[in-house]
Design an enzyme around this catalytic site. Structure first.
Site: not given
Ligand SMILES: NC(=O)c1ccc[n+]([C@@H]2O[C@H](COP(=O)([O-])OP(=O)(O)OC[C@H]3O[C@@H](n4cnc5c(N)ncnc54)[C@H](O)[C@@H]3O)[C@@H](O)[C@H]2O)c1
Length: 310
Positions: A11, A31, A33, A35, A141, A184, A212
């Site tokens: 995302f 990536d 893939l 998620t 986490y 959410v 939040r």
């Molecule tokens: N969404 C939020 O509100 C939020 C808040 C704080 C931090 N983050 C951080 O932002 C980053 C992106 O989150 P997001 O919401 O886009 O989630 P997401 O799940 O959409 O993106 C994570 C991506 O990482 C890839 N991935 C996961 N494990 C992997 C691995 N071992 N090797 C290679 N690729 C891997 C997944 O396939 C996915 O494309 C993450 O580090 C997350 O912890 C997100």
């Protein structure tokens, strides 16, 4: 600049990839893939299917020789991390360490690390949490995100690898996955569009829900673009500094969709924090970053996207 972006099929990562490309940089996405979705990687970025914790990452670095690494790949569910701390450690602690080792071996100039302002401070009942607040992680986490920041300092001191750590608040926007337990905004948009009644988690003494800090994904992508050239060796909260209760969020989304703000009340889930809102003044002072979307503007774009993809 050549940027290796982990998690670029996810995302937030896919928005970051688009922002880097728009600024004229070369983008290489790595990536697994788990998620993510290959179709989200914007045209113009190259793609490697690989787990960041695997030994094959080294060969990708050797071939691509990036100037900067932007590390978004992670297991992102707090609940899943509590259920399976070892799996979380593998992706989030060992994965980050493997990325940093590759940076060291292949003379990467800087790493941008994605941390979590929503998780690592723990329950912080202050209006806006500054970066100086001692972290108090309450989940594997959050522990592993904080571990990543400790490693950043080690690689800076020992190997001269510059870093910026971005501690995101609750990120929302087009393309967010509604199927998990987090996100959410995406969950409410999807449920209301399907005519289903969403669940609103709240403490019995505070039925309005959790407070939040919701930050729009394009603003988050801009913080990454600024970090390419600013903010070396700094840790920055990336949020709006405004707290919104879950019920108000639901009502705003329902209003935009023209539907009834109905919900099923439920108690808090394990690990749910009552309040999380970030002080973003350091990001303004050092990175020159400020959110350009207030909640109404960000939600309008997000709701429009979910409507067109329903
Ligand atoms: N969404 C939020 O509100 C939020 C808040 C704080 C931090 N983050 C951080 O932002 C980053 C992106 O989150 P997001 O919401 O886009 O989630 P997401 O799940 O959409 O993106 C994570 C991506 O990482 C890839 N991935 C996961 N494990 C992997 C691995 N071992 N090797 C290679 N690729 C891997 C997944 O396939 C996915 O494309 C993450 O580090 C997350 O912890 C997100």
């Amino acid at each position: 600049m050549k940027i290796l972006l982990t998690g670029g099929a996810g995302f937030i990562g896919s928005h970051v990839a688009a922002a880097f490309l728009a600024a004229g940089h070369q983008v290489v996405v790595v990536d697994d893939l788990s998620t993510g979705d290959r179709s989200r990687v914007p045209p113009g970025a190259s793609f490697h299917l690989a787990d960041v914790a695997s030994p094959e990452l080294d060969a990708i670095f050797a071939r691509e020789r990036p100037d900067v690494v932007d590390h978004h790949a992670a297991q992102i569910s707090v609940t899943a991390s509590a259920r399976d701390p070892l799996a979380d450690a593998r992706a989030n602690a060992l994965g980050t360490l493997n990325v940093l080792e590759c940076c060291r071996r292949h003379q990467v100039r800087k790493v941008i690390f994605i941390s979590s302002g929503g998780a690592i401070y723990g329950d912080a009942p202050v209006d806006r949490i500054p970066e100086t607040r001692p972290p108090a992680p309450l989940s594997p986490y959050a522990i592993h995100k904080l571990t990543g920041e400790h490693y950043l300092r080690f690689y800076r001191a020992q190997h001269g690898l510059a870093y910026t750590s971005l501690r995101y608040a609750n990120v929302y926007g087009p393309g967010q996955n509604p199927d998990g337990e987090a996100g959410v905004v995406a969950i409410f948009c999807t449920k209301l569009l399907r005519g289903e009644v969403p669940v609103l988690n709240a403490w019995p003494d505070d039925p309005e829900g959790m407070a939040r800090d919701y930050v729009y994904v394009e603003d988050v992508a801009e913080a990454n673009a600024l970090s390419l050239v600013k903010g070396d060796d700094g840790i920055f909260n990336i949020g709006t500094g405004t707290a919104v209760k879950t019920r108000e969020l639901l009502e705003t989304i329902a209003h935009l969709l023209g539907s009834e703000p109905r919900y099923t009340p439920a108690g808090p889930r394990p690990g749910d924090l009552r309040r999380s809102c970030l002080d973003n003044r350091r990001a303004l002072e050092v990175l020159g970053w400020r959110p350009t979307h207030d909640l109404a503007a960000g939600l309008a774009k997000t709701v429009a996207w979910f409507q067109s993809h329903a």
